[in-house]
Every structure is written in structure tokens, then in C-alpha cells.
Design a protein around this motif. Structure first.
Motif, PDB file in Angstrom:
ATOM      1  N   VAL A   7       0.821  -1.207   0.000  1.00  0.00           N
ATOM      2  CA  VAL A   7       0.000   0.000   0.000  1.00  0.00           C
ATOM      3  C   VAL A   7       0.856   1.260   0.000  1.00  0.00           C
ATOM      4  N   SER A   8       1.913   1.273   0.802  1.00  0.00           N
ATOM      5  CA  SER A   8       2.678   2.496   1.012  1.00  0.00           C
ATOM      6  C   SER A   8       4.123   2.165   1.367  1.00  0.00           C
ATOM      7  N   TRP A   9       4.930   3.223   1.533  1.00  0.00           N
ATOM      8  CA  TRP A   9       6.339   3.023   1.868  1.00  0.00           C
ATOM      9  C   TRP A   9       6.491   2.281   3.194  1.00  0.00           C
ATOM     10  N   ASP A  10       5.683   2.652   4.197  1.00  0.00           N
ATOM     11  CA  ASP A  10       5.800   1.980   5.493  1.00  0.00           C
ATOM     12  C   ASP A  10       5.399   0.512   5.381  1.00  0.00           C
ATOM     13  N   ASP A  11       4.382   0.207   4.591  1.00  0.00           N
ATOM     14  CA  ASP A  11       3.962  -1.179   4.360  1.00  0.00           C
ATOM     15  C   ASP A  11       5.086  -1.954   3.676  1.00  0.00           C
ATOM     16  N   PHE A  12       5.671  -1.379   2.649  1.00  0.00           N
ATOM     17  CA  PHE A  12       6.758  -2.005   1.883  1.00  0.00           C
ATOM     18  C   PHE A  12       7.974  -2.246   2.780  1.00  0.00           C
ATOM     19  N   SER A  13       8.350  -1.243   3.563  1.00  0.00           N
ATOM     20  CA  SER A  13       9.539  -1.394   4.408  1.00  0.00           C
ATOM     21  C   SER A  13       9.317  -2.422   5.515  1.00  0.00           C
ATOM     22  N   ALA A  14       8.066  -2.615   5.935  1.00  0.00           N
ATOM     23  CA  ALA A  14       7.762  -3.590   6.986  1.00  0.00           C
ATOM     24  C   ALA A  14       7.607  -5.007   6.441  1.00  0.00           C
ATOM     25  N   ARG A  15       7.025  -5.162   5.256  1.00  0.00           N
ATOM     26  CA  ARG A  15       6.692  -6.495   4.747  1.00  0.00           C
ATOM     27  C   ARG A  15       7.510  -6.949   3.553  1.00  0.00           C
ATOM     28  N   GLY A  16       8.144  -6.019   2.845  1.00  0.00           N
ATOM     29  CA  GLY A  16       8.913  -6.383   1.658  1.00  0.00           C
ATOM     30  C   GLY A  16      10.166  -7.162   2.018  1.00  0.00           C
ATOM     31  N   SER A  17      10.576  -8.045   1.141  1.00  0.00           N
ATOM     32  CA  SER A  17      11.824  -8.785   1.373  1.00  0.00           C
ATOM     33  C   SER A  17      13.003  -7.843   1.118  1.00  0.00           C
ATOM     34  N   ASP A  18      14.151  -8.207   1.677  1.00  0.00           N
ATOM     35  CA  ASP A  18      15.359  -7.415   1.432  1.00  0.00           C
ATOM     36  C   ASP A  18      15.630  -7.327  -0.069  1.00  0.00           C
ATOM     37  N   GLU A  19      15.393  -8.412  -0.783  1.00  0.00           N
ATOM     38  CA  GLU A  19      15.612  -8.437  -2.235  1.00  0.00           C
ATOM     39  C   GLU A  19      14.689  -7.447  -2.945  1.00  0.00           C
ATOM     40  N   GLU A  20      13.401  -7.438  -2.587  1.00  0.00           N
ATOM     41  CA  GLU A  20      12.451  -6.515  -3.215  1.00  0.00           C
ATOM     42  C   GLU A  20      12.820  -5.061  -2.939  1.00  0.00           C
ATOM     43  N   ILE A  21      13.151  -4.770  -1.698  1.00  0.00           N
ATOM     44  CA  ILE A  21      13.473  -3.397  -1.323  1.00  0.00           C
ATOM     45  C   ILE A  21      14.728  -2.924  -2.033  1.00  0.00           C
ATOM     46  N   ALA A  22      15.775  -3.736  -2.022  1.00  0.00           N
ATOM     47  CA  ALA A  22      17.014  -3.358  -2.707  1.00  0.00           C
ATOM     48  C   ALA A  22      16.786  -3.180  -4.200  1.00  0.00           C
ATOM     49  N   ALA A  23      16.044  -4.089  -4.816  1.00  0.00           N
ATOM     50  CA  ALA A  23      15.788  -3.999  -6.257  1.00  0.00           C
ATOM     51  C   ALA A  23      15.015  -2.732  -6.597  1.00  0.00           C
ATOM     52  N   PHE A  24      14.029  -2.384  -5.768  1.00  0.00           N
ATOM     53  CA  PHE A  24      13.216  -1.196  -6.025  1.00  0.00           C
ATOM     54  C   PHE A  24      14.059   0.072  -5.914  1.00  0.00           C
ATOM     55  N   VAL A  25      14.827   0.186  -4.839  1.00  0.00           N
ATOM     56  CA  VAL A  25      15.662   1.378  -4.653  1.00  0.00           C
ATOM     57  C   VAL A  25      16.687   1.494  -5.776  1.00  0.00           C
ATOM     58  N   ARG A  26      17.312   0.393  -6.144  1.00  0.00           N
ATOM     59  CA  ARG A  26      18.288   0.418  -7.244  1.00  0.00           C
ATOM     60  C   ARG A  26      17.618   0.772  -8.569  1.00  0.00           C
ATOM     61  N   ALA A  27      16.405   0.287  -8.782  1.00  0.00           N
ATOM     62  CA  ALA A  27      15.683   0.592 -10.020  1.00  0.00           C
ATOM     63  C   ALA A  27      15.398   2.086 -10.130  1.00  0.00           C
ATOM     64  N   VAL A  28      15.002   2.729  -9.042  1.00  0.00           N
ATOM     65  CA  VAL A  28      14.722   4.169  -9.081  1.00  0.00           C
ATOM     66  C   VAL A  28      15.969   4.919  -9.556  1.00  0.00           C
ATOM     67  N   GLY A  29      17.127   4.595  -8.988  1.00  0.00           N
ATOM     68  CA  GLY A  29      18.367   5.243  -9.409  1.00  0.00           C
ATOM     69  C   GLY A  29      18.719   4.937 -10.850  1.00  0.00           C
ATOM     70  N   LYS A  30      18.556   3.699 -11.260  1.00  0.00           N
ATOM     71  CA  LYS A  30      18.871   3.303 -12.640  1.00  0.00           C
ATOM     72  C   LYS A  30      17.976   4.042 -13.633  1.00  0.00           C
ATOM     73  N   ILE A  31      16.702   4.153 -13.320  1.00  0.00           N
ATOM     74  CA  ILE A  31      15.754   4.854 -14.194  1.00  0.00           C
ATOM     75  C   ILE A  31      16.171   6.307 -14.354  1.00  0.00           C
ATOM     76  N   ALA A  32      16.517   6.963 -13.253  1.00  0.00           N
ATOM     77  CA  ALA A  32      16.960   8.365 -13.313  1.00  0.00           C
ATOM     78  C   ALA A  32      18.226   8.501 -14.149  1.00  0.00           C
ATOM     79  N   ARG A  33      19.185   7.603 -13.953  1.00  0.00           N
ATOM     80  CA  ARG A  33      20.424   7.658 -14.743  1.00  0.00           C
ATOM     81  C   ARG A  33      20.145   7.433 -16.223  1.00  0.00           C
ATOM     82  N   GLU A  34      19.363   6.393 -16.535  1.00  0.00           N
ATOM     83  CA  GLU A  34      19.091   6.066 -17.937  1.00  0.00           C
ATOM     84  C   GLU A  34      18.279   7.146 -18.632  1.00  0.00           C
ATOM     85  N   ALA A  35      17.471   7.901 -17.878  1.00  0.00           N
ATOM     86  CA  ALA A  35      16.685   8.992 -18.462  1.00  0.00           C
ATOM     87  C   ALA A  35      17.509  10.270 -18.575  1.00  0.00           C
ATOM     88  N   GLY A  36      18.759  10.253 -18.112  1.00  0.00           N
ATOM     89  CA  GLY A  36      19.627  11.418 -18.211  1.00  0.00           C
ATOM     90  C   GLY A  36      19.265  12.533 -17.239  1.00  0.00           C
TER      91      GLY A  36
END
Length: 125
Positions: A57-86
Motif C-alpha cells: 500500500v505504502s512506503w511503510d507497508d513495503f519497508s515492513a513487509r517487503g523482502s530485502d531483495e524486493e526493497i534493494a531492487a526497487f531502490v536500485r531501479a529508481v536510481g537506474k531509471i533516473a540515470r538512464e533517463a539522463g
């Protein structure tokens, strides 16, 4: 209408439907854990929505229930998207609304990436 972040996940929300392929979207990035799409009503020249594929539902829900893999992948994806979009050199803003007072409208965690012009102060004074 804004939602209460403690609300149960609604699998009929628009992002859940986009993730299932029921609603078309312009995808700009996708991996096993994350989907990024162009916002259909952009508030800046670049307005990308980054959505975890899990039912959060939200960031607090994700940080409480998401796996370490999901959280790391999501945070890395945000940075990658910003880099790839210039967006890194000129700058960009990340925004994740959580709950009623923040104005969250869709009960699925998503991060907005805004860029392409000076964005002004974070909050109106």
C-alpha cells in the motif's frame, strides 16, 4: 480521493491492473521486482511512476513487509531509471505520498520521478 495508508491492499487499484496488463501503459523500465511507466497526466516534462510489483500500500507497508531483495531492487531501479533517463546532471525530485494527509490517491506504493524544469520548493509555504 486520498487514502488511509493503513487500509488493506486493494488488488483492483489502477497500478495492480496495469501490472496485470489489464490497462495499457507506456513502460520505460521493467525488471522482476519493479515497473516504471510514464504518468498519463504529467506534472513536469519528465514524470515517471516507479511501482514495485508486490502488493504494498505504502512506503511503510513495503519497508515492513517487503523482502530485502524486493526493497534493494526497487531502490536500485529508481536510481537506474533516473540515470538512464539522463536526469542526474540537471537534477530530479522523488516523491512518495503515504496516506491521507500526504494526498496518496492510489493504494499501491509508487514513487514519482519529476524532472525537466526547475521544480521550486518542496512544499508550498
Amino acid at each position: 480521493m486520498p487514502i488511509n495508508a493503513t487500509e488493506a491492499y486493494d488488488d483492483g487499484n489502477i497500478f495492480a491492473r496495469i501490472l496485470r496488463g489489464e490497462i495499457p501503459s507506456t513502460r520505460v523500465y521493467e525488471d522482476e521486482q519493479t515497473l516504471a511507466i510514464n504518468d498519463i497526466n504529467p506534472l513536469a516534462p519528465t514524470h515517471i511512476l516507479v511501482i514495485p510489483k508486490g502488493a504494498y500500500v505504502s512506503w511503510d507497508d513495503f519497508s515492513a513487509r517487503g523482502s530485502d531483495e524486493e526493497i534493494a531492487a526497487f531502490v536500485r531501479a529508481v536510481g537506474k531509471i533516473a540515470r538512464e533517463a539522463g536526469l542526474v546532471e540537471s537534477g530530479y525530485r522523488l516523491l512518495a505520498n503515504a496516506g491521507l494527509n500526504a494526498g496518496q490517491e492510489v493504494p499501491h506504493l509508487h514513487v514519482h520521478i519529476f524532472a525537466g524544469r526547475p521544480l521550486g520548493p518542496m512544499l508550498a509555504r
